[in-house]
Design a protein around this motif. Structure first.
Motif, mmCIF file in Angstrom:
data_model
loop_
_atom_site.group_PDB
_atom_site.id
_atom_site.type_symbol
_atom_site.label_atom_id
_atom_site.label_comp_id
_atom_site.label_asym_id
_atom_site.label_seq_id
_atom_site.Cartn_x
_atom_site.Cartn_y
_atom_site.Cartn_z
ATOM 1 N N ALA A 192 -12.687 10.210 -4.188
ATOM 2 C CA ALA A 192 -13.275 10.138 -5.530
ATOM 3 C C ALA A 192 -13.363 11.528 -6.152
ATOM 4 N N GLN A 193 -13.808 12.521 -5.364
ATOM 5 C CA GLN A 193 -13.872 13.891 -5.874
ATOM 6 C C GLN A 193 -12.487 14.395 -6.258
ATOM 7 N N GLU A 194 -11.508 14.055 -5.448
ATOM 8 C CA GLU A 194 -10.141 14.502 -5.720
ATOM 9 C C GLU A 194 -9.577 13.847 -6.977
ATOM 10 N N ALA A 195 -9.883 12.565 -7.167
ATOM 11 C CA ALA A 195 -9.404 11.865 -8.357
ATOM 12 C C ALA A 195 -10.035 12.452 -9.612
ATOM 13 N N PHE A 196 -11.343 12.692 -9.559
ATOM 14 C CA PHE A 196 -12.015 13.280 -10.718
ATOM 15 C C PHE A 196 -11.474 14.681 -10.988
ATOM 16 N N ALA A 197 -11.285 15.477 -9.933
ATOM 17 C CA ALA A 197 -10.774 16.837 -10.101
ATOM 18 C C ALA A 197 -9.387 16.828 -10.735
ATOM 19 N N ALA A 239 -14.342 10.046 -18.034
ATOM 20 C CA ALA A 239 -14.313 9.809 -16.591
ATOM 21 C C ALA A 239 -15.667 10.196 -16.021
ATOM 22 N N VAL A 240 -16.222 9.323 -15.186
ATOM 23 C CA VAL A 240 -17.510 9.576 -14.555
ATOM 24 C C VAL A 240 -17.409 9.218 -13.077
ATOM 25 N N ARG A 241 -17.862 10.133 -12.225
ATOM 26 C CA ARG A 241 -17.896 9.852 -10.785
ATOM 27 C C ARG A 241 -19.326 9.659 -10.325
ATOM 28 N N LYS A 242 -19.538 8.604 -9.558
ATOM 29 C CA LYS A 242 -20.832 8.342 -8.944
ATOM 30 C C LYS A 242 -20.568 8.085 -7.466
ATOM 31 N N GLY A 243 -20.899 9.076 -6.622
ATOM 32 C CA GLY A 243 -20.606 8.935 -5.207
ATOM 33 C C GLY A 243 -19.112 8.790 -4.975
ATOM 34 N N GLY A 244 -18.724 7.741 -4.266
ATOM 35 C CA GLY A 244 -17.310 7.515 -3.964
ATOM 36 C C GLY A 244 -16.594 6.641 -4.972
ATOM 37 N N THR A 245 -17.201 6.450 -6.150
ATOM 38 C CA THR A 245 -16.609 5.592 -7.179
ATOM 39 C C THR A 245 -16.348 6.387 -8.452
ATOM 40 N N VAL A 246 -15.183 6.171 -9.053
ATOM 41 C CA VAL A 246 -14.828 6.819 -10.316
ATOM 42 C C VAL A 246 -14.565 5.742 -11.361
ATOM 43 N N ALA A 247 -15.185 5.895 -12.515
ATOM 44 C CA ALA A 247 -14.947 4.976 -13.641
ATOM 45 C C ALA A 247 -14.286 5.749 -14.766
ATOM 46 N N THR A 248 -13.183 5.228 -15.279
ATOM 47 C CA THR A 248 -12.544 5.823 -16.452
ATOM 48 C C THR A 248 -12.671 4.836 -17.606
ATOM 49 N N PHE A 249 -12.894 5.369 -18.799
ATOM 50 C CA PHE A 249 -13.107 4.555 -19.996
ATOM 51 C C PHE A 249 -12.160 5.042 -21.090
#
Length: 272
Positions: free
Chosen positions: A171-176, A237-247
């Motif tokens: 999740a961190q890698e996707a957000f990064a 894009a918002v990350r919460k723990g191991g989950t990423v939500a894109t809008f």
């Protein structure tokens, strides 16, 4: 926006807009100005971007299953300002089907068509359409007035959300990757799906807060011919723990003026 690159989002418009017409036909006439359940601001109870980058996810984090994601994904009634519908098979775009002229911009292009960034263990799709301020059409209105009201509903902003859960530090890698692409692609990029092209003239940062990490962007897209308008879209894009939500938010009217704050806030609340 009506080109092949955004055909999946066009399907989203047709699908969710049908809900608008259905609600309008049922006579709902309350203004859609109440905040989302749990508060209307995305970051009313969460740290802004720049908070703990690890959040509650780490190398031992385990991705949620698709069934578990469905339980925490938005559902109709969760956002009073928007109607919510689950994604369908026809809404899905295969990963890698969008080609961009700048490889570093691929994460943005993927998010724009609802493709999860990186390799999530599972993901689900949601569509949200902002309710018109007044959805009831006067039964005594002329056919022309009813037509205009219907067309107005079809230009309401539509948000396509991809909710994805990752193992380990995925999740961190996707957000990064999204954050890096937003900076690297400020000057814009070109995209292509099949024989159709799109031209994003520029990408500018947007203020988005919430979760463990958050970022947002505005996309200015140039029409490909004299009969195509310029379009302004939003991505968050918002990350919460191991989950990423894109809008990803767009409008057939051409311009999106704001990020879907009530939708983002409601989703963060459900993620806990």
């Amino acid at each position: 926006m009506r080109r092949a690159l955004f055909r999946r989002t066009a399907v989203a418009v047709a699908s969710v807009a049908s809900l608008t017409l259905l609600v309008g036909a049922c006579g709902a006439d309350k203004p859609a100005d109440t905040p989302a359940k749990g508060g209307g601001k995305a970051a009313s109870d969460a740290p802004a971007k720049g908070g703990d980058p690890a959040g509650s996810a780490g190398s031992s984090a385990k991705a949620l299953t698709a069934a578990e994601l469905e339980k925490v994904a938005l559902a109709e009634g969760d956002v009073t300002t928007h109607m919510i519908a689950p994604g369908k098979k026809a809404d899905e775009v295969p990963a890698g089907s969008i080609k961009v002229d700048k490889p570093e911009c691929t994460p943005l292009a993927d998010a724009m068509v609802g493709v999860a960034v990186g390799k999530p263990g599972a993901s689900v799709l949601r569509k949200a359409i902002e309710k018109p301020a007044k959805m009831k059409v006067d039964p005594k209105a002329s056919d022309e007035e009813k037509f205009k009201a219907g067309m107005g509903a079809l230009t309401q902003p539509v948000t396509v959300e991809r909710l994805a859960s990752y193992d380990g530090t995925g999740a961190q890698e996707a957000f990064a990757a999204l954050d890096k692409a937003g900076k690297a692609c400020a000057g814009g990029f070109g995209g292509q799906q099949g024989g159709d092209k799109v031209n994003i003239a520029k990408v500018t940062p947007d203020a988005v807060t919430g979760g463990d990490e958050a970022a947002g962007w505005t996309f200015d897209m140039k029409g490909q011919g004299p009969d195509e308008m310029d379009v302004v879209m939003k991505l968050a894009a918002v990350r919460k723990g191991g989950t990423v939500a894109t809008f990803y938010t767009f409008s057939l009217g051409g311009t999106v003026k704001a990020q879907p704050v009530p939708v983002i806030g409601a989703q963060l609340k459900k993620l806990g």
